[in-house]
Design an enzyme around this catalytic site. Structure first.
Site, PDB file in Angstrom:
ATOM      1  N   HIS A  36     -11.971 -42.696 -67.012  1.00  0.00           N
ATOM      2  CA  HIS A  36     -13.345 -42.604 -67.521  1.00  0.00           C
ATOM      3  C   HIS A  36     -14.356 -42.888 -66.409  1.00  0.00           C
ATOM      4  CE1 HIS A  36     -11.156 -43.069 -71.402  1.00  0.00           C
ATOM      5  NE2 HIS A  36     -12.036 -42.160 -71.760  1.00  0.00           N
ATOM      6  N   ASP A  50     -15.609 -33.863 -74.798  1.00  0.00           N
ATOM      7  CA  ASP A  50     -15.021 -35.118 -74.310  1.00  0.00           C
ATOM      8  C   ASP A  50     -13.508 -34.991 -74.149  1.00  0.00           C
ATOM      9  OD1 ASP A  50     -15.044 -37.729 -73.439  1.00  0.00           O
ATOM     10  OD2 ASP A  50     -15.141 -38.613 -75.432  1.00  0.00           O
ATOM     11  N   HIS A  98     -14.665 -37.473 -64.731  1.00  0.00           N
ATOM     12  CA  HIS A  98     -14.549 -37.169 -66.163  1.00  0.00           C
ATOM     13  C   HIS A  98     -15.906 -36.757 -66.734  1.00  0.00           C
ATOM     14  CE1 HIS A  98     -13.670 -37.509 -70.429  1.00  0.00           C
ATOM     15  NE2 HIS A  98     -14.577 -38.470 -70.555  1.00  0.00           N
ATOM     16  N   HIS A 128     -22.288 -39.913 -70.955  1.00  0.00           N
ATOM     17  CA  HIS A 128     -21.644 -40.450 -72.162  1.00  0.00           C
ATOM     18  C   HIS A 128     -20.686 -41.614 -71.908  1.00  0.00           C
ATOM     19  CE1 HIS A 128     -18.092 -38.165 -70.943  1.00  0.00           C
ATOM     20  NE2 HIS A 128     -17.421 -38.797 -71.893  1.00  0.00           N
ATOM     21  N   ASP A 129     -20.224 -41.814 -70.664  1.00  0.00           N
ATOM     22  CA  ASP A 129     -19.308 -42.927 -70.379  1.00  0.00           C
ATOM     23  C   ASP A 129     -19.832 -43.828 -69.255  1.00  0.00           C
ATOM     24  OD1 ASP A 129     -17.242 -42.888 -72.230  1.00  0.00           O
ATOM     25  OD2 ASP A 129     -16.135 -41.319 -71.186  1.00  0.00           O
TER      26      ASP A 129
END
Length: 531
Positions: free
Chosen positions: A277, A426, A281, A315-316
């Protein structure tokens, strides 16, 4: 006279006990609520108690603490019960009391038109008599205490008077608990902020200049195909590719090139060096969303598409290589701030923090209303990457698709689909060509195993997927993941956006490969056991 004085003395003794118990142990709002409900039941001899707090922003009443029986130990918090109960402030007896401030004593709940039967339906309980009273702080109603089913007969005027005095103490206790929660939350936020600041930094101006000076290609062959491998792009070129995708997707939206590059580089810097992550990614997920938007006949608004792409890129952010459940079980400061979707809330928070840095607000040309809309969408879309939320959203979207009731001009429908697209993007590694998918599966498993190693150090038995000693179960776990999550996700998406069918084909092809490996392993184990 003697009877009245005795009764008053008992009430005074009771209130003194309430004060000692509640104010000596204010550790959280939930603890105070549970104590209030327990004391309230004893005061008026009720079977059950409810305490609904007022949510002025949503104009709703809500409860996280539920009373499931006569024993005070049966009062528990939402995590061990089905869900939080919420309903409009103007609905039901509690809603009437919250709206009017009037104490209400109901002798037969089901004969009263104001009674909201939804709570009974959700809890499976039958309400007969009700005594409901508002709780005030500084002249404002902050909650409603509701006593249900008097153990002997009905609630009396005497019960109302005693309860009215008790409600004053409730208000004070809740007010102090709220202040305590705010202080504790603030302390935890400061801990997180210091931790993040010590780890991260903004990108340098030299990096910005260097990337801007790199030539952005006019066209990148194969970039819009689902088979394209973002992992093959050199790390130094990834920000340039992000710039290309921004320009290609949002030709009608004005961007400051320098702001855009600075934002992208700082986002890259705010990803930790964890096995999976990480920034690579994030780049792959953003590319997956770029492909989806470019190659499908969707009618997301330009601002929705912008929100989706930026949400994928961020998003991460600051992912620690640990799951939400690990963060909660380990009592991390983040889990103390965000009790649900812990990491996803943090990822969004980091996104906002980066946007607030000088020279990083890529939305500076939007109107205030557009900016508010985009930020709201980004939050919603990042939270959608929590797989715990995926199943409920998928079920609602599937119902619309199966009934052929999905319509693009409904914002609610587009929002559900956008959330679904976030999950599909994702999980993009699951539909890529086999050699790449197999390699990425081993990388993500290394991250899971590192968490499992840490859990073992803490004396926690990790689940099989996180246990390095059960690495041989990888093929079987991948089969279960693709069958249970990936394929249903991709198939539903292809139902609405047929152009995404390559996702289904890719995942199906990989499923076949994982099944072959699982069967081969099974046969080898069987041979070994026979030997």
């Amino acid at each position: 006279m003697y009877h009245t004085m005795t009764k008053q003395r008992k009430l005074n003794d009771f209130l003194l006990a309430v004060t000692r118990s509640v104010f000596q142990d204010i550790v959280s709002m939930d603890t105070v609520i549970m104590k209030i409900m327990n004391f309230a039941k004893k005061l008026v001899q009720a079977d059950r108690a409810s305490l609904f707090l007022v949510d002025l922003k949503m104009n709703q009443l809500f409860a996280r603490i539920f009373d499931t029986g006569q024993d005070s130990n049966d009062i528990h918090t939402a995590p061990s019960s089905p869900k939080e109960i919420r309903f409009p402030m103007d609905k039901g007896i509690a809603g009437h009391v919250a709206s009017t401030g009037e104490t209400t004593n109901i002798l037969d709940a089901y004969k009263d038109d104001r009674f909201n039967r939804d709570v009974d339906r959700q809890t499976g309980y039958t309400t007969k008599t009700i005594l409901c009273m508002p709780i005030y702080i500084r002249g404002c109603i902050i909650g409603v205490v509701q006593m249900v089913n008097k153990l002997n007969g009905v609630f009396t005027k005497s019960d109302e008077e005693a309860f009215e005095t008790f409600a004053v103490y409730c208000g004070l206790a809740l007010h102090h608990a709220k202040l305590y929660d705010k202080i504790r939350r603030s302390e935890q936020k400061n801990k997180v902020a210091l931790e993040v600041l010590s780890y991260h930094a903004r990108c340098s101006e030299e990096e910005v200049t260097e990337c801007i000076n790199m030539q952005t290609p006019e066209k990148i062959p194969g970039l819009t195909t689902f088979e394209f491998s973002p992992w093959s792009v050199e790390d130094t070129r990834k920000p340039v590719y992000v710039l290309y995708m921004f320009k290609d997707l949002f030709k009608t939206i004005r961007f400051d090139l320098e702001y855009l590059m600075r934002f992208t580089l700082t986002v890259r810097k705010n990803y930790r060096n964890v096995p999976y992550h990480n920034w690579i990614h994030a780049f792959s997920v953003a590319h997956s969303m770029y492909t989806l938007i470019k190659s499908t006949n969707n009618t997301f608004t330009p601002l929705e598409s912008l929100s989706l792409f930026v949400a994928c890129l961020c998003h991460d952010l600051d992912h620690r290589g640990k799951t939400n459940s690990f963060m909660v079980k380990s009592d991390t400061p983040l889990a103390a701030i965000y009790s649900t979707s812990t990491m996803e809330h943090h990822h969004f928070n980091q996104t906002v923090t980066i946007l607030q840095h000088e020279g990083h607000n890529i939305f500076n040309h939007l109107t205030s209303q557009e900016y508010k809309e985009v930020l709201g969408n980004i939050k919603k879309f990042i939270l959608a990457t929590d797989l715990a939320l995926f199943f409920g959203n998928k079920a609602r979207l599937k119902e619309l698709a199966d009934k052929k009731e999905f319509v693009w001009n409904k914002e609610e429908h587009r929002s559900m689909l956008a959330a679904h697209c976030m999950t599909a993007a994702d999980l993009c590694s699951m539909y890529k060509p086999w050699q790449l998918t197999e390699k990425l599966a081993k990388i993500i498993m290394e991250e899971f195993w590192l968490q499992g190693d840490e859990e073992k150090e803490q004396g926690i038995e990790p689940i099989a997927m996180m246990d390095r000693d059960k690495a041989d179960q990888l093929p079987q776990s991948q089969v279960g993941f693709i069958v249970g999550i990936c394929l249903p996700c991709y198939e539903l998406l292809a139902n609405i956006l047929p152009e995404t069918h390559p996702m289904v084909m890719g995942a199906s092809s990989n499923l076949k490969k994982w099944k072959e490996l699982a069967e081969k392993q099974g046969a080898e184990k069987e041979t070994q056991s026979e030997a």
